[in-house]
Design an enzyme around this catalytic site. Sequence first.
Site, PDB file in Angstrom:
ATOM      1  CB  SER A 207      -0.580   0.135   1.154  1.00  0.00           C
ATOM      2  OG  SER A 207      -1.938   1.121   1.415  1.00  0.00           O
ATOM      3  CG  ASP A 333      -7.119  -1.913  -3.783  1.00  0.00           C
ATOM      4  OD1 ASP A 333      -7.897  -1.409  -2.671  1.00  0.00           O
ATOM      5  OD2 ASP A 333      -5.816  -2.079  -3.819  1.00  0.00           O
ATOM      6  CG  HIS A 362      -5.865  -1.831   0.094  1.00  0.00           C
ATOM      7  ND1 HIS A 362      -5.798  -1.842  -1.167  1.00  0.00           N
ATOM      8  CD2 HIS A 362      -5.624  -1.653   1.023  1.00  0.00           C
ATOM      9  CE1 HIS A 362      -4.752  -0.421  -0.598  1.00  0.00           C
ATOM     10  NE2 HIS A 362      -4.394  -1.001   0.706  1.00  0.00           N
TER      11      HIS A 362
END
Length: 415
Positions: A207, A333, A362
């Site tokens: 991320s 996502d 995610h």
Amino acid sequence: MKAGSRSVELWRTYWEFVSRPYTVLVCSLTATLYCLWGRKCQTPVLICSEAFGAFLHKHCPVVAEHFSPTPWCWGGRLQTLVCALLKSKPPVSYRNELIRTIDGGQISLDWVDNHTSDTYPQSCTRPIVLILPGLTGNSQQSYVLHAVSQATRRGYRCVVFNNRGVGGEELLTPVTYCAANTSDLERVVQHVKGLYPQAPVLGAGVSLGGMILLNYLACKQTKSGMVAGITISVAWDALRSSDSMEEPLNWLLFNKHLTNGLRQKVTRHRKILEKVVDVDYVLKARTIREFDERFTSHLFGYKSCVDYYRDASPAKKLPHTSVPILCLNAADDPFSPQSAFPVSIAKALPNVALLLTAHGGHIAFLQGLFPRGESYMERLFGQFVQAVFEHPRDIKRACGVKKHEPSKDQSDGKE
């Protein structure tokens, strides 16, 4: 006659059973789940050069497998939530180290030295996986623990780079972190290479950690000190990601929670941060964008949050990278919209591979009916890390990497 009566009785019993409401309901749900599972079971799309693709198919066979997401996890939002709630946490024992930065701050590193490695008994040459967690994450996140488990079982050393202020350490200066600033990562790489100059280093970013990693690799190019990188669930365009996260349902499920986490970090370090920002104003932020406008942009010298987001977005910087990079993203996502995936850019680069799944959410990519353990994401991570460390010449050749930079050059450049 008796046989005929028995047959009729059996059929009557059978019909009474299958016609019961709960039986019809169970069968209908089972059939629906099966159909949905069959539709969701697809082979991920691999976007890269022919040579890099051939290397991955040979040494990372998971890229060619059907990805079968958990059948009762519909959509990326549910995948993301279930992963956060149910994912197991493998036991990991860290050795903590605090290193100082040029501005007087400190960074917390969590090491797993793996001294019992049979594959690499010599500590000085044992390959190193440098892990960068997400926005408010640290070395205790489940995805980090699983990554460490994957790497250490293969004989490698791990070190987790905790962003300033989130690893349990105190802030010594009024500086935190952001996706566009790579000076702390540069300091960490210099430190790691100083300790183990003969050991290859692979960067793994998740991320926001992936955004920092990609921005660093683009900035340092051939002098990154890394042999390869892997990212998971990167937000390729921070502006589009912010727009997606502010959709009502995404704000309620994710944005609000992450913003609370960011505010808690500011509250914990309030005494030193109030020297440079209006803490009370920052704590009124309701979204990540508002937090970045009031805190992050101001702290790192941007005129606005838009300027910061443009600088932080790694998609257009990929052409400046020089080491092999594998990037895993899911089309559903909620943090990273599919429209922002740098497909055309990756097609033109010899060293970048995008692996795109239709489902996965995610940092989730859950599989199986009870998705607590190892999933697609972990298997891909383990296979790629092993491929990089065990076949260094092959991957350099496949990605057009002509020469590995000497260690004395890897630490060049400004802090």
